[in-house]
Design a protein around this motif. Structure first.
Motif, mmCIF file in Angstrom:
data_model
loop_
_atom_site.group_PDB
_atom_site.id
_atom_site.type_symbol
_atom_site.label_atom_id
_atom_site.label_comp_id
_atom_site.label_asym_id
_atom_site.label_seq_id
_atom_site.Cartn_x
_atom_site.Cartn_y
_atom_site.Cartn_z
ATOM 1 N N ILE A 121 0.852 -1.182 0.000
ATOM 2 C CA ILE A 121 0.000 0.000 0.000
ATOM 3 C C ILE A 121 0.889 1.234 0.000
ATOM 4 N N ASP A 122 0.338 2.376 -0.433
ATOM 5 C CA ASP A 122 1.100 3.624 -0.421
ATOM 6 C C ASP A 122 1.445 3.993 1.018
ATOM 7 N N ILE A 123 2.676 4.417 1.227
ATOM 8 C CA ILE A 123 3.112 4.672 2.602
ATOM 9 C C ILE A 123 2.683 6.048 3.112
ATOM 10 N N PHE A 124 2.516 7.027 2.200
ATOM 11 C CA PHE A 124 2.104 8.368 2.612
ATOM 12 C C PHE A 124 0.602 8.545 2.409
ATOM 13 N N GLY A 125 -0.030 9.280 3.326
ATOM 14 C CA GLY A 125 -1.458 9.554 3.214
ATOM 15 C C GLY A 125 -2.277 8.775 4.235
#
Length: 201
Positions: free
Chosen positions: A138-142
């Protein structure tokens, strides 16, 4: 009073007359981890970028750089025969601004000691989960449902030492983050050590 002003003016003139600007390119290997309550392990990454050096005197200078760097950490959770591996791989655009002192040790050979702040902004990266032969990223930022929630902005203190041989140099640097990576108590901060090589032109 007049003598003091004259002294300051002469000092400024001597600095300006000596000042020299040079550029460099560098690449290195990172060994990063998180501080904080969570038990994490070191992760290997890399950095690459360009820098400038503005010399005020033969000894003193300032060294700003623009770097692309990967940081992060690894963790392993084991419970009742179940093993989950988590790898955080944030990628940053980073600007270190280091004050440096140069000491000559031989002809065209110097030791440079440096320290100062760094500022970084997360541009990409994944958090990877591995368990039972399956993996997911999964995307790490946000903060969305498919995002890990790491903050994009990071800042801290960098210290280092370099050995220069003519236009080549070997660099050892440590970075200690001062901003929390996540909201909440016990959140970790970035910690990174790197070894690299570079060329001045």
């Amino acid at each position: 009073m007049k003598k003091g002003l004259i002294f300051v003016l002469f000092a400024l003139v001597s600095i300006v007359s000596y000042s020299q600007v040079s550029w460099n390119a560098k690449v290195g290997m990172n060994m990063s981890n998180f501080t904080g309550d969570a038990e994490t392990d070191m992760k290997i990454g890399f950095n690459v970028g360009v820098g400038m050096e503005y010399q005020f005197t033969e000894m003193w200078s300032i060294q700003p750089s623009l770097m692309f760097t990967t940081k992060g950490a690894k963790a392993k959770i084991e419970e009742s025969g179940y093993e989950l591996k988590i790898t955080d791989n944030p990628m940053y655009l980073e600007i270190p601004v280091l004050a440096a002192a140069r000491f000559a040790v031989a002809d065209n050979q110097n030791i440079v000691v440096k320290a100062g702040p760094y500022f970084a902004f997360g541009i990409a990266g994944k958090e990877k989960y591995e368990a039972g032969g399956e993996s997911e990223k999964i995307d790490i930022f946000g903060d969305g449902d498919d995002q890990a929630g790491m903050k994009r902005f990071d800042a801290g203190i960098g210290v280092g030492v370099a050995y220069e041989i003519n236009k080549f140099f070997i660099d050892l640097t440590g970075e200690f983050g001062l901003t929390k990576l996540y909201d909440g108590d016990g959140s970790g901060k970035n910690m990174n050590f790197s070894i690299g090589v570079g060329y001045k032109f």
